[in-house]
Design an enzyme around this catalytic site. Structure first.
Site, PDB file in Angstrom:
ATOM      1  N   LYS A   4     -13.166  -1.406   6.294  1.00 42.38           N
ATOM      2  CA  LYS A   4     -12.566  -2.340   7.255  1.00 42.38           C
ATOM      3  C   LYS A   4     -13.158  -2.069   8.643  1.00 42.38           C
ATOM      4  O   LYS A   4     -13.966  -2.838   9.126  1.00 42.38           O
ATOM      5  CB  LYS A   4     -11.050  -2.212   7.249  1.00 42.38           C
ATOM      6  CG  LYS A   4     -10.444  -2.644   5.899  1.00 42.38           C
ATOM      7  CD  LYS A   4      -9.469  -1.643   5.437  1.00 42.38           C
ATOM      8  CE  LYS A   4      -8.939  -1.801   4.034  1.00 42.38           C
ATOM      9  NZ  LYS A   4      -8.962  -3.035   3.340  1.00 42.38           N
ATOM     10  N   TRP A  64       0.827  -1.210   0.000  1.00 45.88           N
ATOM     11  CA  TRP A  64       0.000   0.000   0.000  1.00 45.88           C
ATOM     12  C   TRP A  64       0.859   1.256   0.000  1.00 45.88           C
ATOM     13  O   TRP A  64       0.534   2.239  -0.676  1.00 45.88           O
ATOM     14  CB  TRP A  64      -1.022  -0.024   1.134  1.00 45.88           C
ATOM     15  CG  TRP A  64      -2.045  -1.084   0.862  1.00 45.88           C
ATOM     16  CD1 TRP A  64      -2.212  -2.261   1.520  1.00 45.88           C
ATOM     17  CD2 TRP A  64      -2.990  -1.113  -0.234  1.00 45.88           C
ATOM     18  NE1 TRP A  64      -3.207  -3.007   0.928  1.00 45.88           N
ATOM     19  CE2 TRP A  64      -3.694  -2.330  -0.144  1.00 45.88           C
ATOM     20  CE3 TRP A  64      -3.300  -0.237  -1.279  1.00 45.88           C
ATOM     21  CZ2 TRP A  64      -4.704  -2.687  -1.063  1.00 45.88           C
ATOM     22  CZ3 TRP A  64      -4.305  -0.584  -2.188  1.00 45.88           C
ATOM     23  CH2 TRP A  64      -4.984  -1.789  -2.071  1.00 45.88           C
ATOM     24  N   ASP A 108      -1.837   6.869   6.158  1.00 46.16           N
ATOM     25  CA  ASP A 108      -2.911   6.024   5.634  1.00 46.16           C
ATOM     26  C   ASP A 108      -3.229   5.006   6.742  1.00 46.16           C
ATOM     27  O   ASP A 108      -2.458   4.087   6.984  1.00 46.16           O
ATOM     28  CB  ASP A 108      -2.437   5.318   4.361  1.00 46.16           C
ATOM     29  CG  ASP A 108      -3.452   4.295   3.834  1.00 46.16           C
ATOM     30  OD1 ASP A 108      -4.507   4.110   4.469  1.00 46.16           O
ATOM     31  OD2 ASP A 108      -3.173   3.685   2.773  1.00 46.16           O
TER      32      ASP A 108
END
Ligand code: PMP
Length: 360
Positions: A196, A102, A172
């Site tokens: 999530k 990511w 993030d």
């Protein structure tokens, strides 16, 4: 009705009481005679839902007054570009710490807008740890320092907050936001996709310090200009209304449980169960350095990869789903977000023990 234990990395399990409440309110929200999906985003009902969601998030995360909370769209992936568009503020470079897939994606998009300095990378160690801050080569001229505080694929989490001095720290937090208290005041900006720990896919939360707003690059689309969205309560265009509503139900659920401190205690207990077992067996293996193991995403391998298929098939039959690791790394991954009950992790460890007995 039989609900499985769903270990998906996202979209992921949501709290059952939240789903029940959403179902009960589906046709008629609080006597309005409408579903939340059918409401105008500018009507008083939705404005109330939105304001309550923001207030609850502020309370849960103890967000200081000089931070704006935005409910945007485009996923965390859009933020990979939207962050540099908004935060370069006349500078031409930014520092990135590379801890996994990511971070790499964030870097790829940032490069379209500025010079990226990779101040530290764990790639040579197959992304199995977070590089220590003493080894970072930060550039004092950077507009900001970007970190991915929980790598969803690699299962690597920061259990400390980097010190970047006056340079804003950007995080993030997609896959561990709300899993434990985070000191928001240490960050210039936090972003997270919802699917999530927040709610359904479609909402992206941005928490940003006010003094960083108002200097977006001229090419920045209106809907991605933080200042314009902040000035319009995230309603410069139609927001993801239903997603914001469900996120609000999740925030209320968390408050009811006792907030993020209580959630952290449960999350530590859940992750502890699985890591303790992984550490005392030779049959399975956790690839992540102990200090940097994620409480949310727990990748593991079977020493004998020939058994992977049988493991997944038998797990599925036992009501334990979505345990296959990300296609880029293989093996298994158990994502145990806030809404995964401890009974789910107990059932998983029990299953893994049995599988070891039968195949070890
Ligand atoms: N960052 C992290 C840490 C993620 O886990 C994900 C999604 N799994 C993303 C960014 C991208 O999110 P989205 O697909 O919502 O854009």
């Amino acid at each position: 009705m039989d609900r499985v234990f769903n270990f998906s990395a996202g979209p992921a399990v949501l709290p059952e009481p939240v789903l029940r409440q959403a179902a009960a309110e589906m046709l008629d929200w609080h006597g309005s005679g409408m579903s939340v999906m059918e409401m105008s985003h500018r009507g008083k009902e939705f404005i109330e839902i939105h304001a309550q969601a923001e207030a609850d998030l502020r309370e849960l995360m103890d967000i200081p007054k000089n931070y704006k909370v935005l409910f945007l769209q485009g996923g965390a992936s859009a933020q990979f570009a939207v962050v540099p568009m908004n935060l370069l503020r006349g500078k031409t470079q930014a520092d990135y710490i590379s801890t996994g897939q990511w971070s790499k994606k964030a870097i790829t998009d940032a490069k379209k807008f500025c010079k990226v300095n990779i101040a530290a990378s764990a790639e040579a160690a197959s992304f199995s740890h977070v590089p220590k801050q003493a080894d970072w080569k930060l550039d004092p001229g950077a507009a900001y320092v970007h970190v991915t505080t929980n790598e969803t694929i690699g299962g690597v989490e920061y259990h400390w907050i980097p010190d970047t001095g006056d340079v804003p720290l950007v995080a993030d937090m997609s896959s561990h936001i709300l899993s434990r208290p985070m000191d928001v005041s240490r960050y210039g900006l936090i972003y997270a996709g919802a699917q999530k720990n927040i709610g359904p896919a479609g909402v992206t939360i941005v928490i940003v310090r006010e003094d960083l707003l108002g200097q977006a690059l001229p090419v920045t689309p209106t809907v991605f200009d933080y200042k314009i969205q902040a000035d319009n309560d995230s309603m410069s265009n139609t927001p993801a209304t239903y997603g914001i509503y469900v996120a609000g139900l999740v925030f209320a659920w968390l408050k009811n449980l006792g907030g993020l401190g209580a959630m952290e205690t449960t999350n530590q207990a859940k992750a502890g169960l699985l890591y303790d077992y992984l550490d005392q067996t030779e049959f399975y293996h956790s690839p992540v350095a102990k200090d940097d193991r994620s409480l949310m995403n727990i990748p593991f391998t079977l020493r004998n990869a020939d058994l992977d298929k049988a493991f997944l098939k038998e797990a599925e039959a036992a009501g334990l789903t979505q345990l296959k690791g990300h296609r880029s790394v293989g093996g298994m991954r158990a994502s145990i977000y806030n809404a995964m009950p401890i009974a789910g992790v107990q059932a998983l460890v029990e299953f893994m023990r049995g599988f070891e007995r039968n195949h070890g």
